[in-house]
Design a protein around this motif. Structure first.
Motif, short mmCIF file in Angstrom:
data_model
loop_
_atom_site.label_atom_id
_atom_site.label_comp_id
_atom_site.label_asym_id
_atom_site.label_seq_id
_atom_site.Cartn_x
_atom_site.Cartn_y
_atom_site.Cartn_z
N MET A 1 -38.29 -0.09 -25.38
CA MET A 1 -37.83 -1.26 -26.12
C MET A 1 -38.55 -2.49 -25.59
N ARG A 2 -38.97 -3.34 -26.52
CA ARG A 2 -39.63 -4.58 -26.12
C ARG A 2 -38.62 -5.52 -25.47
N ARG A 3 -39.12 -6.30 -24.53
CA ARG A 3 -38.28 -7.30 -23.88
C ARG A 3 -38.62 -8.68 -24.42
N ILE A 4 -37.70 -9.60 -24.25
CA ILE A 4 -37.95 -11.00 -24.56
C ILE A 4 -38.08 -11.73 -23.23
N ILE A 5 -39.20 -12.44 -23.09
CA ILE A 5 -39.50 -13.15 -21.85
C ILE A 5 -39.58 -14.64 -22.14
N LEU A 6 -38.83 -15.41 -21.39
CA LEU A 6 -38.94 -16.86 -21.45
C LEU A 6 -40.05 -17.26 -20.50
N SER A 7 -41.02 -17.99 -20.99
CA SER A 7 -42.14 -18.43 -20.17
C SER A 7 -42.36 -19.91 -20.43
N LEU A 8 -41.91 -20.75 -19.47
CA LEU A 8 -42.00 -22.20 -19.66
C LEU A 8 -42.29 -22.90 -18.34
N SER A 9 -42.83 -24.09 -18.47
CA SER A 9 -43.05 -24.96 -17.32
C SER A 9 -41.85 -25.89 -17.16
N VAL A 10 -41.55 -26.21 -15.91
CA VAL A 10 -40.39 -27.04 -15.60
C VAL A 10 -40.71 -27.89 -14.38
N SER A 11 -40.17 -29.09 -14.33
CA SER A 11 -40.33 -29.93 -13.15
C SER A 11 -39.44 -29.40 -12.04
N LEU A 12 -39.67 -29.83 -10.81
CA LEU A 12 -38.86 -29.38 -9.69
C LEU A 12 -37.38 -29.74 -9.88
#
Length: 190
Positions: A1-12
Motif C-alpha cells: 500500500m502506498r503511504r502519504i508523506i508530508l514533506s515540508l520546510s519549517v522554521s526552528l
C-alpha cells in the motif's frame, strides 16, 4: 500500500510561512535541492492544496527553460511536470499539468488512492497537510528544519486539539545547516 508523506520546510520555531507569507528564509541550495529531487522522483503523486498548487504551477512547468536555473532546478521541473497531481480546491475549475481537482479531503477516497499500485505520495501545503494529519491520513513526516527563528508567521500545525504521536526514524544534517527530521506515524516508544 502506498503511504502519504508530508514533506515540508519549517522554521526552528515551527512556522511554515513567515510574516505576509514570505518564504525567503528557505535555504534551498544545490545539495538540498538534489536531495528533494532524489526523494520526490520516487513518489507517485503530489497532493496539494490550491495555494501550493498555484504557487508550483506558476513556476515549475517551464523552469527548465530558464537559462539561470541550476541543474537541480531544471531536473525538478521535469519531475513536477510528469508527476500526477491532486489538488484539493472548492474554487478551481481547471488545472493543467496532469492535475486532478478534488473538492474535499474524503478519507475513503484518499485510502482508495493509497491502495493503488505505485510509489508513495507526498502531501504539501500547510492547510491541506493539517487536514490530512487531523484525519490520520499521513503515514510519515519529513520536516526540513531551517536554521532560522522567525518569531511570527503561519504555524505548520495550528492548534487543533488532535494529538499525533510520531516515531523518529531518520535525521540528516545538510551543509547549509538545514536538519531533516523524519518521523513515522505511531506512538513514539513503539
Amino acid at each position: 500500500m502506498r503511504r502519504i508523506i508530508l514533506s515540508l520546510s519549517v522554521s526552528l520555531d515551527g512556522y511554515f510561512e513567515g510574516p505576509d507569507g514570505s518564504l525567503d528564509w528557505h535555504l534551498v541550495d544545490d545539495e538540498l535541492h538534489q536531495h528533494f529531487n532524489d526523494e520526490l522522483r520516487t513518489m507517485s503523486a503530489f497532493l496539494d492544496g490550491r495555494v501550493s498548487h498555484e504557487l508550483m504551477s506558476a513556476y515549475w512547468p517551464t523552469a527548465d527553460a530558464n537559462p539561470e536555473a541550476s541543474s537541480a532546478e531544471a531536473e525538478f521541473a521535469g519531475i513536477w511536470r510528469d508527476m500526477p497531481k491532486y489538488v484539493f480546491s472548492r474554487s478551481l475549475t481547471k488545472a493543467d499539468w496532469n492535475t486532478t481537482i478534488l473538492r474535499e479531503v474524503d478519507p475513503d477516497e484518499i485510502n482508495a488512492l493509497k491502495a493503488q499500485p505505485g510509489g508513495d505520495m507526498v502531501v504539501g501545503g500547510a492547510t491541506i497537510a493539517d487536514e490530512f494529519r487531523r484525519l490520520g491520513l499521513i503515514d510519515a513526516y519529513r520536516l526540513y528544519v531551517m536554521p532560522v527563528i522567525l518569531g511570527a508567521g503561519r504555524p505548520l500545525f495550528p492548534a487543533s486539539g488532535v494529538r499525533s504521536d510520531l516515531r523518529l526514524v531518520e535525521t540528516r544534517t545538510f551543509s547549509n545547516g538545514v536538519a531533516l527530521l523524519g518521523y513515522e506515524a505511531g506512538r513514539g516508544g513503539e
